[in-house]
Design a protein around this motif. Structure first.
Motif, PDB file in Angstrom:
ATOM      1  N   LYS A   1      -5.992   0.445 -12.852  1.00  0.00           N
ATOM      2  CA  LYS A   1      -5.022   0.501 -11.763  1.00  0.00           C
ATOM      3  C   LYS A   1      -4.971   1.909 -11.171  1.00  0.00           C
ATOM      4  O   LYS A   1      -4.897   2.895 -11.907  1.00  0.00           O
ATOM      5  CB  LYS A   1      -3.640   0.108 -12.278  1.00  0.00           C
ATOM      6  CG  LYS A   1      -2.575   0.057 -11.190  1.00  0.00           C
ATOM      7  CD  LYS A   1      -1.246  -0.373 -11.759  1.00  0.00           C
ATOM      8  CE  LYS A   1      -0.180  -0.369 -10.656  1.00  0.00           C
ATOM      9  NZ  LYS A   1       1.140  -0.772 -11.161  1.00  0.00           N
ATOM     10  N   PRO A   2      -5.026   2.027  -9.837  1.00  0.00           N
ATOM     11  CA  PRO A   2      -4.914   3.354  -9.225  1.00  0.00           C
ATOM     12  C   PRO A   2      -3.644   4.068  -9.689  1.00  0.00           C
ATOM     13  O   PRO A   2      -2.576   3.468  -9.793  1.00  0.00           O
ATOM     14  CB  PRO A   2      -4.843   3.032  -7.730  1.00  0.00           C
ATOM     15  CG  PRO A   2      -5.562   1.742  -7.592  1.00  0.00           C
ATOM     16  CD  PRO A   2      -5.239   0.973  -8.837  1.00  0.00           C
ATOM     17  N   GLY A   3      -3.804   5.348  -9.980  1.00  0.00           N
ATOM     18  CA  GLY A   3      -2.688   6.140 -10.482  1.00  0.00           C
ATOM     19  C   GLY A   3      -2.697   6.313 -11.985  1.00  0.00           C
ATOM     20  O   GLY A   3      -1.941   7.132 -12.522  1.00  0.00           O
TER      21      GLY A   3
ATOM     22  N   VAL B   1      -6.955   8.030 -11.548  1.00  0.00           N
ATOM     23  CA  VAL B   1      -7.818   6.944 -11.068  1.00  0.00           C
ATOM     24  C   VAL B   1      -7.508   6.674  -9.597  1.00  0.00           C
ATOM     25  O   VAL B   1      -6.351   6.393  -9.239  1.00  0.00           O
ATOM     26  CB  VAL B   1      -7.626   5.668 -11.904  1.00  0.00           C
ATOM     27  CG1 VAL B   1      -8.427   4.499 -11.305  1.00  0.00           C
ATOM     28  CG2 VAL B   1      -8.047   5.914 -13.349  1.00  0.00           C
ATOM     29  N   PRO B   2      -8.521   6.780  -8.713  1.00  0.00           N
ATOM     30  CA  PRO B   2      -8.263   6.601  -7.283  1.00  0.00           C
ATOM     31  C   PRO B   2      -8.348   5.142  -6.852  1.00  0.00           C
ATOM     32  O   PRO B   2      -9.123   4.356  -7.394  1.00  0.00           O
ATOM     33  CB  PRO B   2      -9.399   7.410  -6.643  1.00  0.00           C
ATOM     34  CG  PRO B   2     -10.544   7.277  -7.616  1.00  0.00           C
ATOM     35  CD  PRO B   2      -9.911   7.209  -8.987  1.00  0.00           C
TER      36      PRO B   2
ATOM     37  N   LYS C   1      -8.771  13.221   0.369  1.00  0.00           N
ATOM     38  CA  LYS C   1      -8.720  12.945  -1.058  1.00  0.00           C
ATOM     39  C   LYS C   1      -7.790  11.767  -1.322  1.00  0.00           C
ATOM     40  O   LYS C   1      -6.825  11.549  -0.585  1.00  0.00           O
ATOM     41  CB  LYS C   1      -8.225  14.193  -1.804  1.00  0.00           C
ATOM     42  CG  LYS C   1      -8.306  14.088  -3.321  1.00  0.00           C
ATOM     43  CD  LYS C   1      -7.904  15.409  -3.976  1.00  0.00           C
ATOM     44  CE  LYS C   1      -8.006  15.309  -5.492  1.00  0.00           C
ATOM     45  NZ  LYS C   1      -7.580  16.561  -6.161  1.00  0.00           N
ATOM     46  N   VAL C   2      -8.101  11.029  -2.368  1.00  0.00           N
ATOM     47  CA  VAL C   2      -7.250   9.939  -2.848  1.00  0.00           C
ATOM     48  C   VAL C   2      -6.644  10.364  -4.181  1.00  0.00           C
ATOM     49  O   VAL C   2      -7.366  10.787  -5.090  1.00  0.00           O
ATOM     50  CB  VAL C   2      -8.056   8.635  -3.066  1.00  0.00           C
ATOM     51  CG1 VAL C   2      -7.113   7.476  -3.359  1.00  0.00           C
ATOM     52  CG2 VAL C   2      -8.920   8.323  -1.876  1.00  0.00           C
ATOM     53  N   ASN C   3      -5.327  10.257  -4.285  1.00  0.00           N
ATOM     54  CA  ASN C   3      -4.634  10.536  -5.545  1.00  0.00           C
ATOM     55  C   ASN C   3      -3.879   9.276  -5.928  1.00  0.00           C
ATOM     56  O   ASN C   3      -2.783   9.018  -5.419  1.00  0.00           O
ATOM     57  CB  ASN C   3      -3.677  11.726  -5.364  1.00  0.00           C
ATOM     58  CG  ASN C   3      -3.076  12.180  -6.680  1.00  0.00           C
ATOM     59  OD1 ASN C   3      -2.717  11.370  -7.524  1.00  0.00           O
ATOM     60  ND2 ASN C   3      -2.958  13.472  -6.860  1.00  0.00           N
ATOM     61  N   GLY C   4      -4.488   8.456  -6.799  1.00  0.00           N
ATOM     62  CA  GLY C   4      -3.905   7.148  -7.084  1.00  0.00           C
ATOM     63  C   GLY C   4      -3.973   6.301  -5.826  1.00  0.00           C
ATOM     64  O   GLY C   4      -5.045   6.020  -5.293  1.00  0.00           O
ATOM     65  N   GLU C   5      -2.809   5.907  -5.288  1.00  0.00           N
ATOM     66  CA  GLU C   5      -2.751   5.150  -4.035  1.00  0.00           C
ATOM     67  C   GLU C   5      -2.446   6.050  -2.844  1.00  0.00           C
ATOM     68  O   GLU C   5      -2.428   5.590  -1.708  1.00  0.00           O
ATOM     69  CB  GLU C   5      -1.678   4.057  -4.135  1.00  0.00           C
ATOM     70  CG  GLU C   5      -2.016   2.966  -5.144  1.00  0.00           C
ATOM     71  CD  GLU C   5      -0.946   1.893  -5.203  1.00  0.00           C
ATOM     72  OE1 GLU C   5       0.218   2.188  -4.834  1.00  0.00           O
ATOM     73  OE2 GLU C   5      -1.264   0.767  -5.607  1.00  0.00           O
ATOM     74  N   GLN C   6      -2.181   7.336  -3.098  1.00  0.00           N
ATOM     75  CA  GLN C   6      -1.848   8.265  -2.024  1.00  0.00           C
ATOM     76  C   GLN C   6      -3.127   8.787  -1.363  1.00  0.00           C
ATOM     77  O   GLN C   6      -4.066   9.188  -2.041  1.00  0.00           O
ATOM     78  CB  GLN C   6      -1.028   9.436  -2.565  1.00  0.00           C
ATOM     79  CG  GLN C   6       0.240   9.024  -3.304  1.00  0.00           C
ATOM     80  CD  GLN C   6       1.176   8.195  -2.455  1.00  0.00           C
ATOM     81  OE1 GLN C   6       1.450   8.529  -1.309  1.00  0.00           O
ATOM     82  NE2 GLN C   6       1.652   7.082  -3.016  1.00  0.00           N
ATOM     83  N   VAL C   7      -3.149   8.784  -0.046  1.00  0.00           N
ATOM     84  CA  VAL C   7      -4.312   9.214   0.729  1.00  0.00           C
ATOM     85  C   VAL C   7      -3.900  10.364   1.639  1.00  0.00           C
ATOM     86  O   VAL C   7      -2.853  10.301   2.306  1.00  0.00           O
ATOM     87  CB  VAL C   7      -4.866   8.050   1.583  1.00  0.00           C
ATOM     88  CG1 VAL C   7      -6.031   8.521   2.445  1.00  0.00           C
ATOM     89  CG2 VAL C   7      -5.313   6.894   0.687  1.00  0.00           C
ATOM     90  N   VAL C   8      -4.694  11.418   1.661  1.00  0.00           N
ATOM     91  CA  VAL C   8      -4.472  12.517   2.591  1.00  0.00           C
ATOM     92  C   VAL C   8      -5.823  12.946   3.157  1.00  0.00           C
ATOM     93  O   VAL C   8      -6.809  13.026   2.428  1.00  0.00           O
ATOM     94  CB  VAL C   8      -3.735  13.702   1.908  1.00  0.00           C
ATOM     95  CG1 VAL C   8      -4.519  14.230   0.716  1.00  0.00           C
ATOM     96  CG2 VAL C   8      -3.464  14.823   2.902  1.00  0.00           C
TER      97      VAL C   8
END
Length: 217
Positions: free
Chosen positions: A107-109, A148-149, A189-196
């Motif tokens: 699971k992402p995160g 995990v992205p 970059k992807v941090n878990g479910e967060q996208v920037v």
């Protein structure tokens, strides 16, 4: 065994709370699982050596955390990690690489922390190296953290236009095609479910939710 001061650092980096379920891969004498249990975390150690499993169970009993700290004799490659929100590990690099595809499907995160050994081309999100002054007097004094992205590669409609993302682990590239038809290269970059990501001199932030990219800015 992992130095106790590094165990503490690994758990700090993963920001463990009693809401987490931690799995320690190659749990040895059980110290990481037991330390997590002392923080109120439910934790499970996976260990192939039955003698170490029994030692870990005795250690958990002595520390009064047997209710939260459990241990299983099992093969890492046949173990289901999907319920874990945090994974800790002190495994050889070649084992990390073999487990990497399985970990990336989590699971992402999900937070993954390794003592010293890397994940090859999947670069860590955070690294901490402890010194003698910090109490790490042994040779294994580096903690590596990965988040995990989510798998966000593809083309997505967003309020600002359309974004095409290429993904290599947590790193993003691609381009943004704005609603006025202009195209801008992007990096992010992807941090878990967060996208920037940044494109055209502007930063965009959002979340990948149920297969949909939601950009708020």
């Amino acid at each position: 065994p992992t130095p106790q001061v590094l165990v503490d650092k690994m758990l700090d980096m993963a920001k463990v709370t009693p809401a987490d379920f931690l799995m320690d891969l190659g749990s040895g004498d059980g110290r990481t699982v037991i330390t997590a249990a002392k923080r109120g975390v439910r934790a499970l150690g996976i260990e192939y050596n039955p003698e170490m499993v029994e030692l870990s169970r005795r250690n958990a009993e002595k520390e009064g955390v047997a209710g939260r700290a459990t241990f299983e004799k099992a093969d890492l490659f046949e173990t289901d990690f999907s319920k874990a929100t945090v994974i800790t590990m002190f495994l050889l690099p070649e084992i990390n690489l073999k487990l990497r595809p399985k970990i990336l499907q989590l699971k992402p995160g999900t937070r993954v922390v390794s003592n010293s050994f890397t994940m090859g081309e999947w670069k860590e999100d955070e690294r901490a190296e402890l010194s003698n002054k910090q109490g790490c007097k042994e040779s294994w004094c580096t903690a590596l953290l990965w988040i995990v992205p989510a798998r966000v590669a593809g083309t997505h409609k967003i309020p600002q236009g359309e974004v095409t993302l290429k993904q290599e682990y947590q790193m993003l590239s691609g381009f943004l095609r704005s609603s006025d038809g202009k195209s801008y290269a992007l990096k992010g970059k992807v941090n878990g479910e967060q996208v920037v990501f940044t494109a055209g001199g502007r930063e965009y932030r959002g979340r990948f939710n149920g297969g949909r990219l939601e950009i708020k800015s």
